[in-house]
Design a protein around this motif. Structure first.
Motif, short mmCIF file in Angstrom:
data_model
loop_
_atom_site.label_atom_id
_atom_site.label_comp_id
_atom_site.label_asym_id
_atom_site.label_seq_id
_atom_site.Cartn_x
_atom_site.Cartn_y
_atom_site.Cartn_z
N UNK A 49 140.98 27.02 39.26
CA UNK A 49 141.26 28.22 40.06
C UNK A 49 142.24 29.19 39.39
N UNK A 50 142.65 28.90 38.17
CA UNK A 50 143.63 29.76 37.51
C UNK A 50 142.98 30.57 36.41
N UNK A 51 143.37 31.83 36.33
CA UNK A 51 142.82 32.73 35.32
C UNK A 51 143.34 32.37 33.94
N UNK A 52 142.45 32.32 32.98
CA UNK A 52 142.77 31.95 31.61
C UNK A 52 143.29 33.15 30.81
N UNK A 53 144.32 32.93 30.04
CA UNK A 53 144.74 33.88 29.01
C UNK A 53 145.55 33.10 27.99
N UNK A 54 145.42 33.49 26.73
CA UNK A 54 146.13 32.77 25.68
C UNK A 54 146.63 33.73 24.62
N UNK A 55 147.88 33.59 24.27
CA UNK A 55 148.50 34.40 23.22
C UNK A 55 148.56 33.55 21.95
N UNK A 56 148.48 34.21 20.79
CA UNK A 56 148.68 33.45 19.54
C UNK A 56 150.07 32.81 19.56
N UNK A 57 150.13 31.57 19.10
CA UNK A 57 151.39 30.85 19.11
C UNK A 57 151.36 29.73 18.07
N UNK A 58 152.49 29.09 17.91
CA UNK A 58 152.60 27.90 17.07
C UNK A 58 153.54 26.92 17.74
N UNK A 59 153.40 25.66 17.36
CA UNK A 59 154.27 24.62 17.91
C UNK A 59 155.11 24.06 16.77
N UNK A 60 156.38 23.88 17.02
CA UNK A 60 157.28 23.28 16.04
C UNK A 60 157.26 21.77 16.26
N UNK A 61 156.30 21.14 15.58
CA UNK A 61 156.04 19.71 15.73
C UNK A 61 156.11 19.02 14.38
N UNK A 62 156.03 17.71 14.43
CA UNK A 62 155.85 16.91 13.22
C UNK A 62 154.41 16.42 13.13
N UNK A 63 153.75 16.30 14.31
CA UNK A 63 152.37 15.81 14.38
C UNK A 63 151.79 16.25 15.71
N UNK A 64 150.52 16.69 15.69
CA UNK A 64 149.84 17.04 16.94
C UNK A 64 148.36 16.74 16.78
N UNK A 65 147.84 15.95 17.72
CA UNK A 65 146.44 15.55 17.72
C UNK A 65 145.84 15.89 19.08
N UNK A 66 144.65 16.46 19.05
CA UNK A 66 143.90 16.78 20.28
C UNK A 66 142.55 16.09 20.18
N UNK A 67 142.20 15.32 21.22
CA UNK A 67 140.91 14.62 21.29
C UNK A 67 140.26 15.02 22.61
N UNK A 68 139.06 15.58 22.54
CA UNK A 68 138.37 16.05 23.75
C UNK A 68 137.63 14.89 24.40
N UNK A 69 137.97 14.65 25.66
CA UNK A 69 137.35 13.58 26.45
C UNK A 69 136.10 14.05 27.17
N UNK A 70 136.14 15.31 27.63
CA UNK A 70 135.05 15.85 28.45
C UNK A 70 135.04 17.37 28.29
N UNK A 71 133.86 17.97 28.32
CA UNK A 71 133.76 19.43 28.25
C UNK A 71 133.94 19.95 26.84
N UNK A 72 134.44 21.19 26.74
CA UNK A 72 134.65 21.82 25.44
C UNK A 72 135.85 22.78 25.51
N UNK A 73 136.38 23.09 24.33
CA UNK A 73 137.47 24.06 24.19
C UNK A 73 137.32 24.71 22.82
N UNK A 74 137.61 25.99 22.73
CA UNK A 74 137.57 26.71 21.45
C UNK A 74 138.94 27.25 21.12
N UNK A 75 139.32 27.06 19.85
CA UNK A 75 140.57 27.59 19.32
C UNK A 75 140.26 28.48 18.13
N UNK A 76 141.10 29.44 17.89
CA UNK A 76 141.12 30.15 16.62
C UNK A 76 142.35 29.64 15.88
N UNK A 77 142.14 29.13 14.66
CA UNK A 77 143.22 28.57 13.86
C UNK A 77 143.49 29.42 12.63
#
Length: 132
Positions: A49-77
């Motif tokens: 029920x929430x409107x989607x919007x996304x700004x370009x960003x970065x995360x200050x991490x040492x490691x980040x993993x994303x695994x899709x369980x269901x559905x789909x998602x698109x990123x620009x990298x």
């Protein structure tokens, strides 16, 4: 890395809460407490029920993993272009890579693992710095 405590969570007891992005709901898997803040792991799902919007960003991490369980998602990298992840897809987002979400399915569920548990997110002008 050693853990301080044993933790197990079950889907039947899952509690999803609001978090970093209003169009997602987050289920904490208890890893932050178990590892003394070294790692966080969450199941993230679309909050329809929430409107989607996304700004370009970065995360200050040492490691980040994303695994899709269901559905789909698109990123620009940064340096990679648009990448569509579907159920069963996995991506390692290197520390500091600029990115933005382009969209996701209403039934999206994904697993995200990040080191450290408390990390900063910085908004940037564009995904590719040379195309500001």
């Amino acid at each position: 890395m050693t853990t301080q405590v044993f933790v197990v969570t079950h889907a039947k007891d899952a509690r999803f809460e609001k978090g970093l992005r209003s169009f997602f709901e987050y289920r904490d898997l208890g890893m932050k407490a178990a590892t003394g803040g070294r790692v966080t792991a969450s199941v993230i799902r679309a909050a329809g029920s929430h409107e989607f919007s996304s700004q370009p960003h970065l995360h200050k991490t040492q490691f980040q993993l994303v695994y899709v369980l269901k559905g789909w998602i698109e990123f620009e990298y940064e340096g990679q272009g648009v990448v569509r992840l579907e159920a069963g897809s996995c991506v390692h987002q290197p520390p500091g890579i600029r990115h933005r979400e382009m969209g996701h399915s209403d039934d999206l569920e994904l697993l995200e693992v990040v080191l450290p548990a408390d990390f900063e997110t910085e908004t940037v002008a564009s995904v590719n710095p040379e195309t500001r």
